[in-house]
Each structure stands twice: as C-alpha cells, then as structure tokens.
Design a protein around this motif. Sequence first.
Motif, PDB file in Angstrom:
ATOM      1  N   UNK A 157      -9.412  -4.036   6.855  1.00 37.86           N
ATOM      2  CA  UNK A 157      -8.599  -3.386   6.790  1.00 37.86           C
ATOM      3  C   UNK A 157      -6.783  -3.021   7.404  1.00 37.86           C
ATOM      4  N   UNK A 158      -7.424  -3.532   8.496  1.00 42.74           N
ATOM      5  CA  UNK A 158      -5.825  -3.254   9.281  1.00 42.74           C
ATOM      6  C   UNK A 158      -4.936  -4.332   8.335  1.00 42.74           C
ATOM      7  N   UNK A 159      -4.899  -5.520   7.802  1.00 45.60           N
ATOM      8  CA  UNK A 159      -4.169  -6.383   7.622  1.00 45.60           C
ATOM      9  C   UNK A 159      -2.888  -5.022   6.861  1.00 45.60           C
ATOM     10  N   UNK A 160      -3.271  -4.466   5.764  1.00 44.23           N
ATOM     11  CA  UNK A 160      -2.018  -3.643   5.054  1.00 44.23           C
ATOM     12  C   UNK A 160      -2.248  -2.534   5.239  1.00 44.23           C
ATOM     13  N   UNK A 161      -1.022  -1.746   4.239  1.00 45.24           N
ATOM     14  CA  UNK A 161      -0.938  -0.134   4.586  1.00 45.24           C
ATOM     15  C   UNK A 161      -2.227   0.357   3.666  1.00 45.24           C
ATOM     16  N   UNK A 162      -2.612  -0.404   3.088  1.00 46.41           N
ATOM     17  CA  UNK A 162      -3.685  -0.053   1.569  1.00 46.41           C
ATOM     18  C   UNK A 162      -4.542   0.562   2.419  1.00 46.41           C
ATOM     19  N   UNK A 178       0.404  -1.316   0.079  1.00 44.36           N
ATOM     20  CA  UNK A 178      -0.108   0.583   0.025  1.00 44.36           C
ATOM     21  C   UNK A 178       0.762   1.499   0.040  1.00 44.36           C
ATOM     22  N   UNK A 179       2.045   0.976   0.451  1.00 37.71           N
ATOM     23  CA  UNK A 179       3.395   2.317   0.660  1.00 37.71           C
ATOM     24  C   UNK A 179       4.484   1.768   0.016  1.00 37.71           C
ATOM     25  N   UNK A 180       4.112   0.859  -0.324  1.00 35.78           N
ATOM     26  CA  UNK A 180       6.480   0.452  -0.464  1.00 35.78           C
ATOM     27  C   UNK A 180       6.306   1.351  -1.636  1.00 35.78           C
TER      28      UNK A 180
END
Length: 464
Positions: free
Chosen positions: A371-376, A196-198
């Motif tokens: 939703x909390x599992x990735x930065x997306x 999500x923000x790599x």
Amino acid sequence: MAFGPIITQFQTLKDTLSKTASINLPTDSDFPAISQRWSDFNKPTPGAIINVSCEEDISNTVKWANANNIHFLPQSGTHGFPSSFTALQNNGIIINLRALNTVNVDLANGTARVGGGTITREVIEAAHAAKAHVMTGVCNTVGIVSALMGGGMGNLISLYGLGVDNMVSCRLVTATGEVISVSEEENSDLWWGMRGAGHNFGIVSELTVKAYPQVNGGVHWTGMLGYPGSEDVAGKVWETVQGMGDMKKGMGLTVVFVRLPPDFQPLMVLQLWYAGPEDEAKKAFAPLFELNPVMNIGGPTQYTQINEANDIPCIKGGRKPVYSAGLEKLQVDKLKSIWSQWEQLSGLPDAGQSVILLEYYSHWKSHEMKEEETAFPWRKCNLHALAVLHYTDPSFDADAAVFGKRFRETLQQDTSKMVYLNFATGDEDLSVIYGSEERRTRLQGLKKKWDPEGKFNFYHPIKI
C-alpha cells in the motif's frame, strides 16, 4: 474577471500556439458539442476552450493563463463529475487535450505510450492491433490517463493489477508551465503522488504504461444474466455471488440494478467477464447460471468489444449525480436495503434511468503491491458501489442528493469510510478519498512543492 477581459487577451495566446491548435468561445456554433460532458450536473462553465495539439501548446497555455490570472482545467474524455468543477466558470478556460490521442505499443519492451487526450477505446484498439493488452477501465469514452492516475479500475485488474501499478513514467506540464519527466528514476517522490492523486500536480501530456501479450488470442468471454427484481431475489443472487468466494484470476463481475424496456420493471443484471474460452467461463460462473436467469446473453468477445455493454450508459448528457462507497464486503441485508431505496426512486417519472452499480473485481494482483508504494489508499476495497442518478429536471437535484447520501450512509454504516477517487462526489472528507493522515501529509508536502498556488484545484483538491 469577466468573460470580456479574457477575450481581449486571446491574441497573445494564439501567437504562441501551434497551427493546428484552436480556441472555441461560447458564441461559436460548435461550442456546445465540444463542451458537452457525460453529466450536466455540477459541470464547469468555462469562458473558452483551448484545443491544444501538442505538449508545447499545453505549456504555453498554462503560462498564458498564469500571466493573466485565469483559471484552467484540463480535460480529455469529459466524464469527471466532482462538485468542485462548478468553481470553473466564465472567468476560466478548459484545456482540451483530445488531439493528443496517439497510442504507440511496443510489445517487445512491454510498454505503450499514450497521449494525454486518449480515450479508452483508442487504447484498446491500438493494443489489439499490436496483439497486446493494456490496463483500462470499462467505459470506452473515458479519458484513459485521468482514469489510471486515480487508481485505474476495470476487468483487467484481475490480470494486471490497478492502473496505477501499470504506470511506468509520464511527461508532466507543471503549474508553472515547465515540462518535466516523472518516474521511479526522475522526480520519484512526485511519482508516488502521481499514482493515485496525480490530478493535483500537473497535466500529463504523455503516459507510458505496461503492455502485455494478449490472453487467449485476444478473445474473451462476456455475458449478461438478468433476474426479476425483488428484495428476496436480489438477496439470493448476492448470497450466491458471495458463496463463490473472491473473484478468481481472469474474472470480473458488475451488478446493475436497472429498469429495461419494454416494461421497465426492476431487474438485477450481472455483467460477467472472463479472460478465456467459453467453457471455462461458464464453469467459473456456474452457480449464477443455476439460478435460472430470465436473461442469458453471452459468448466469445473480441478484446476490442469487451466494453460495448457500457456504451449506452456512457453516452453524454443528462443530469447524473453520483454517490459511491468502497467496501471490503457487502452484507445481504444492506444490499436488500439499497435495492428497496433504488426501486422506489427509479419508479419516479423522471428518474427511471437511474441505476445502482456494484463493481466486483478480482484483486489478487493488486494486493501484491504494498500500500505504501503508491498514493492510492484503498487496495483493501473488494467492491465499489455507485448510485448513478439520471434525470433531466434540475428541480429534482435536492431529492437526488437526499437519496444519494442515504445510499452512501446505508453502505458505510458500521464500516470504514472509503471511496475510489474517480467515483467520489466531492462532498466527502479528504480522509475518505486519500486515506490516512500520514498519506495526506505526504500529499500536502507534494502539493506545496509542485502547486503551492492551487492551480490544479478543480478535481478533489488536496488542501494545504
């Protein structure tokens, strides 16, 4: 640092690169072709392009750039368009990853290993040859790794979820040039941010993603329905789309406001996709056929050809600023308003190729992931609206900005402000791109740890 001093340091870099790596300068005859981007608007203007051939080349280039205080920007498909790209000028370099374009599909284990410079078409072709499907976007020439790290939108989301949900692990060259592995098992906190923000944390030399058995033998159905353009017709078509409810499994739909030859009259085109046979597709989209479109093109489509309708819009060159908004729902009155705005703009002599896109996918699969599992941050977005402005004269830039901001404001009125990172212009508040304060704080912590000096600050950078 000016262009000249960079040249004087290149020999020390060349000594560390592999035999198949190369360096291109603006004076080279092939530099314009190598540096060409999808949009000439807000593009970087590097003092050199380093064409790396392996992971070690990336690492050594980063170390050399750090030692000589030279900025660097990695690239693969050259489709990115954030305003922050303009900060990379002739005192910096581009690290061109295109030679790292191998794709190895292991369907038995449900994975594919993708080189950091691979573009969408190469992934689809390799997957099809292995009788597999891999999550990709809808433009064949976009760099797949960057697209997936930002979220990963595309028709196949309705089968397999977001691109970030299909990432398994990666090899990452960090801001210091160190090479590390990142996954749920290794550097797991960073793995959260990579999805999500790599772009903020390093250069991916290789990404492992999920691979799935082909649906319907690799034969999908694609179609295009066109309706004569007016506010009332556009409203009626959109009412019908909404009346169909959420897109179901195996369905995808993109609305395009466009002017097509020979008469270049406004047209509302629906690009349809269905993962299955034609009879099922026509049943799924039946309400749209009942509106008597003036354009009706469609049929069975091999997996390798599902993105061909977008090949022309994905051609490089021209000034193409993009403004976008993520939406949970689009009201008919707002759609009519943006139709009117676009019809007026696209009627201008140099802006006729400008289009509006409404990407509407089935999100049932992506909603299975918390939703909390990735930065997306924007799983609740059901639709992504884009104004892709296309012209040649730089003097039109100011008018284009006025239109783009008005387009965005119209859509975001009385609703939450959200934008998909890969569609962001660059002038948005970071909360609109990365979400809540809690998410941004966590991302800032990762940035402080992995890139405290802001080496990777050219693509929607997280501020620390």
